[in-house]
Design an enzyme around this catalytic site. Structure first.
Site, PDB file in Angstrom:
ATOM      1  N   SER A 163      72.678 -43.467 -57.329  1.00  0.00           N
ATOM      2  CA  SER A 163      73.846 -43.772 -56.472  1.00  0.00           C
ATOM      3  C   SER A 163      73.564 -45.231 -55.741  1.00  0.00           C
ATOM      4  O   SER A 163      73.385 -46.088 -56.419  1.00  0.00           O
ATOM      5  CB  SER A 163      74.257 -42.800 -55.403  1.00  0.00           C
ATOM      6  OG  SER A 163      75.347 -42.939 -54.427  1.00  0.00           O
ATOM      7  N   ASP A 231      83.475 -37.688 -60.543  1.00  0.00           N
ATOM      8  CA  ASP A 231      83.061 -38.302 -59.166  1.00  0.00           C
ATOM      9  C   ASP A 231      83.915 -38.921 -58.541  1.00  0.00           C
ATOM     10  O   ASP A 231      84.809 -39.941 -59.148  1.00  0.00           O
ATOM     11  CB  ASP A 231      81.769 -39.458 -59.852  1.00  0.00           C
ATOM     12  CG  ASP A 231      81.139 -40.053 -58.701  1.00  0.00           C
ATOM     13  OD1 ASP A 231      81.519 -40.058 -57.604  1.00  0.00           O
ATOM     14  OD2 ASP A 231      79.822 -40.291 -58.911  1.00  0.00           O
ATOM     15  N   HIS A 259      79.820 -36.116 -57.868  1.00  0.00           N
ATOM     16  CA  HIS A 259      78.848 -37.259 -57.539  1.00  0.00           C
ATOM     17  C   HIS A 259      77.274 -36.695 -56.966  1.00  0.00           C
ATOM     18  O   HIS A 259      76.338 -37.264 -57.229  1.00  0.00           O
ATOM     19  CB  HIS A 259      79.177 -38.065 -56.266  1.00  0.00           C
ATOM     20  CG  HIS A 259      78.250 -39.077 -56.054  1.00  0.00           C
ATOM     21  ND1 HIS A 259      78.373 -40.426 -56.849  1.00  0.00           N
ATOM     22  CD2 HIS A 259      77.626 -39.481 -55.022  1.00  0.00           C
ATOM     23  CE1 HIS A 259      77.557 -41.394 -56.243  1.00  0.00           C
ATOM     24  NE2 HIS A 259      76.975 -40.757 -55.246  1.00  0.00           N
TER      25      HIS A 259
END
Length: 284
Positions: A163, A231, A259
């Site tokens: 991320s 996501d 996510h």
């Protein structure tokens, strides 16, 4: 305020959300060694005797005035006795080593690799404030410790960003060229503004952080991209675009996940194991 200062101010308020309070405590023993205050290390030693663990403080950042002070970041090492490769892991947002350590231990055990993790400035017990620039300095300091102090071979190191951690990871991978073995990007983003304000058609370049859309083209080693198709934080289309831009992409992994649960996919671990074999073949 200078343009760089405005960008760092924006990034610290829009892109970084360290857990409060920290997800772990620290204590120092009689020999000056750093340890967690909970039973993590004791339990780990019983369940995973093949893996040793080390916590340490690494100094980083720019000189500050006449006092010449630097920030201090917390770095953890998981050493697997059967390891041939080492993963340098940059965790995601709203997470610190208190939560990430379980995942780092898991992949060290399952993949038979060494794993190095660190907390960004302002995360966990790392000092300073989290910004795009400080996170880059943090990973650079961690890399220096891995190579110059702990004497790991750069050619055995795989950079792994998760991320927001894909920002400093892509930056370092671009800087290192073909010195490293490979790169893993989990739920990567095109750039900070493309995630934070996806509806904007135009924005000043000085306000953006982590231009991954430009830097990923300059990575000189194999890149694995993993992304959840559901996501809603970083749309999978951003990962797909980065895959198209990579110079040396390997087969990506698009999983039926959001996510934060990509690792729960039954395809996740097998793909990482296959990547290690692929990188071994490339290195021969």
């Amino acid at each position: 305020m200078p343009w760089m200062g405005i960008r760092e101010w924006l990034s610290s308020r829009m892109a970084f959300f360290p857990p409060q309070p920290p997800g772990y405590g620290l204590t120092t023993d009689e020999e000056g060694e750093l340890h967690y205050t909970d039973a993590f290390e004791t339990q780990m030693a019983k369940l995973y005797p093949i893996i040793s663990h080390q916590l340490k403080v690494v100094r980083c950042g720019e000189k500050k005035g006449s006092q010449n002070k630097k920030r201090e970041i917390i770095v953890c090492y998981f050493r697997n006795r059967k390891a041939k490769n080492t993963i340098l892991f940059s965790h995601g947002n709203a997470v610190d080593l208190g939560r990430a350590r379980f995942f780092l231990l898991y992949i060290s055990w399952k993949l038979r690799v060494n794993v190095v993790g660190y907390d960004y400035s302002g995360y966990g017990h790392s000092s300073g404030k989290p910004t795009a620039q400080s996170a880059v300095q943090d990973i650079m300091a961690c890399w220096k410790d891995v190579i110059e102090v702990e004497k790991f071979d750069p050619k055995t190191i795989i950079l792994y960003g998760q991320s927001v951690g894909t920002g400093p990871t892509i930056y370092l991978a671009r800087k290192l060229g073909n010195q490293i073995r490979g790169c893993i990007l989990q739920c990567p983003f095109l750039s900070g503004m493309r995630v934070l304000r996806p509806g904007l058609k135009h924005w000043p370049c000085w306000a953006d952080i982590y231009p991954n859309i430009k830097d990923v083209k300059k990575i000189e080693v194999p890149v694995l991209i993993i992304h959840g198709t559901k996501d809603q934080v970083v749309p999978v289309e951003q990962g797909q675009k980065l895959f198209d831009l990579c110079k040396f992409p390997v087969e990506p992994l698009w999983v039926d996940a959001s996510h934060d649960d990509v690792e729960q996919s039954s395809d996740f671990l097998p793909r990482l194991k296959r990547l290690l074999k692929e990188l071994d073949r490339v290195a021969q």
